[in-house]
Motif scaffolding. Sequence first.
Motif, PDB file in Angstrom:
ATOM      1  N   TRP A 276      49.968 -37.035 117.618  1.00 18.22           N
ATOM      2  CA  TRP A 276      50.010 -37.898 116.441  1.00 18.22           C
ATOM      3  C   TRP A 276      51.431 -38.417 116.279  1.00 18.22           C
ATOM      4  CZ3 TRP A 276      52.780 -35.410 112.316  1.00 18.22           C
ATOM      5  CH2 TRP A 276      52.933 -34.024 112.451  1.00 18.22           C
TER       6      TRP A 276
ATOM      7  N   GLU B  54      41.577 -27.679 119.592  1.00 14.79           N
ATOM      8  CA  GLU B  54      41.516 -28.581 120.744  1.00 14.79           C
ATOM      9  C   GLU B  54      42.245 -27.939 121.917  1.00 14.79           C
ATOM     10  OE1 GLU B  54      40.581 -31.404 123.184  1.00 14.79           O
ATOM     11  OE2 GLU B  54      39.980 -31.656 121.079  1.00 14.79           O
TER      12      GLU B  54
ATOM     13  N   ILE C  79      46.134 -36.390 112.053  1.00  9.09           N
ATOM     14  CA  ILE C  79      44.916 -35.743 112.552  1.00  9.09           C
ATOM     15  C   ILE C  79      45.217 -34.280 112.820  1.00  9.09           C
ATOM     16  CG2 ILE C  79      43.979 -37.851 113.603  1.00  9.09           C
ATOM     17  CD1 ILE C  79      44.889 -36.686 116.331  1.00  9.09           C
ATOM     18  N   TRP C  80      44.171 -33.458 112.833  1.00 12.32           N
ATOM     19  CA  TRP C  80      44.309 -32.059 113.248  1.00 12.32           C
ATOM     20  C   TRP C  80      42.938 -31.535 113.680  1.00 12.32           C
ATOM     21  CZ3 TRP C  80      49.304 -29.783 112.569  1.00 12.32           C
ATOM     22  CH2 TRP C  80      49.426 -28.508 113.157  1.00 12.32           C
ATOM     23  N   PRO C  81      42.488 -31.911 114.871  1.00 12.46           N
ATOM     24  CA  PRO C  81      41.188 -31.442 115.354  1.00 12.46           C
ATOM     25  C   PRO C  81      41.181 -29.934 115.518  1.00 12.46           C
ATOM     26  CG  PRO C  81      42.405 -32.540 117.103  1.00 12.46           C
ATOM     27  CD  PRO C  81      43.172 -32.779 115.840  1.00 12.46           C
ATOM     28  N   ASP C  82      40.034 -29.332 115.330  1.00 11.66           N
ATOM     29  CA  ASP C  82      39.930 -27.880 115.334  1.00 11.66           C
ATOM     30  C   ASP C  82      39.940 -27.321 116.744  1.00 11.66           C
ATOM     31  OD1 ASP C  82      39.463 -25.352 113.850  1.00 11.66           O
ATOM     32  OD2 ASP C  82      37.567 -25.351 114.944  1.00 11.66           O
TER      33      ASP C  82
ATOM     34  N   PHE D  55      46.619 -32.163 121.161  1.00  7.72           N
ATOM     35  CA  PHE D  55      46.407 -33.492 120.622  1.00  7.72           C
ATOM     36  C   PHE D  55      47.750 -34.068 120.192  1.00  7.72           C
ATOM     37  CE2 PHE D  55      45.914 -30.385 117.271  1.00  7.72           C
ATOM     38  CZ  PHE D  55      46.597 -30.914 116.178  1.00  7.72           C
TER      39      PHE D  55
ATOM     40  N   GLY E 265      42.961 -39.415 121.752  1.00  9.97           N
ATOM     41  CA  GLY E 265      43.691 -38.330 121.115  1.00  9.97           C
ATOM     42  C   GLY E 265      44.517 -37.516 122.080  1.00  9.97           C
TER      43      GLY E 265
END
Length: 380
Positions: free
Chosen positions: A187, A181, A176-179, A185, A233
């Motif tokens: 992983w 954040e 994952i790589w949320p914008d 986050f 997350g």
Amino acid sequence: MASFLSEIPDAIPLHSLLLPGTHDMMAFYGWIISQCQSLETPLQVQLQNGIRVLDIRLAKIEGKLIAYHGVYPEKTPFQTILSAVHEFLTSPVSCRETIVMSVKQEDYTSTPPPVFSRLVRDEFASGPGGLGILFLENRIPTLGEVRGKVVLLSRFGGDGAEWKDGLEGMGVHPTIWPDSEKDGFTWECKDVHVRTHDWYAIPSFLYIPEKVSLATKFLLPPATNGNDNDDDGKPDKRDTTSTRPTLSLVYTSAASFPFAAPRSVAEGFGWPNWGFGVEGVNSRLGKWVLDALSSSLGQTHTQSGSESKLFHESDPDMEIGIGIDNEKIGAESLVGNRWTTGPRLRGWVLVDFYNQPEHSLVDLLVECNFRGRRTGEEGW
């Protein structure tokens, strides 16, 4: 600085090192919002200065990959980048070094991910060193496994069908790589828990202190067990008993238009020491690290006659060397509320305009690799 990793034992895993890096390492153009590195520090200079994590953003132009930052062209072909890295890793002086190379697609709206992924593979294969220069397993290796090699961090790829072993054969691959954040986050990369801080969209330069406060916390050993049982997350509540392998991936870069240009955020502006201006991220980070290193010698860095705070005032219990849980952050022992061997600062740290102030930041980050070590731990 061109060969500092040669002094470190082969058995140490890369997640137990503090590796300096450059965010958007080829972004030399596009002032005021796209430039992230100085023209005085081309790639060859970055490598000689101790940069070991390269953040490369690419786009397909006329069938070839070119460095880009967002929609702005940074002019350098990917093959030129690969040639410079190969030359560095095959030099007698630096052949025992390793490079972590993060590759991110910038033109995902115009180039299908499988096409981009295939181009990356083909350009690696046709470049100097070929695919043999790459470490392509989806795990965090030890230093000895990757001396003279590039550890690929693939922020692209779709399902990985273009690579021999799919997603397991294109290097370290984030799930994952949320914008942007703010709180970071997490992983998983096999048995290593990866904590990532990439909050870049700060509203203005007024948020620089908060940005630094959040980023630096990721450089300390985790204050939680690293689990995410509620699937939000984010790590769960504090649990300092865990010995789980952890990698901290920290971007100190930030920008927004018009009140937080990359250079202003990194370097600050005006005369902050005189109360007329804003101190930048790099200077604040350098002081934070310097205080940590000074604490290991029973010293405290001072500013204007008072102890400088390493963390934001809203979190006073996490100040370096003062009233902190010794076991929580891996210090050997406390003498007079000061560490005798220093904190264990670990992670991969990517910065903008890394050569400011005066090339001191990378030197401090590298020094952290030789502090807080104990024989028999982390491969030492």
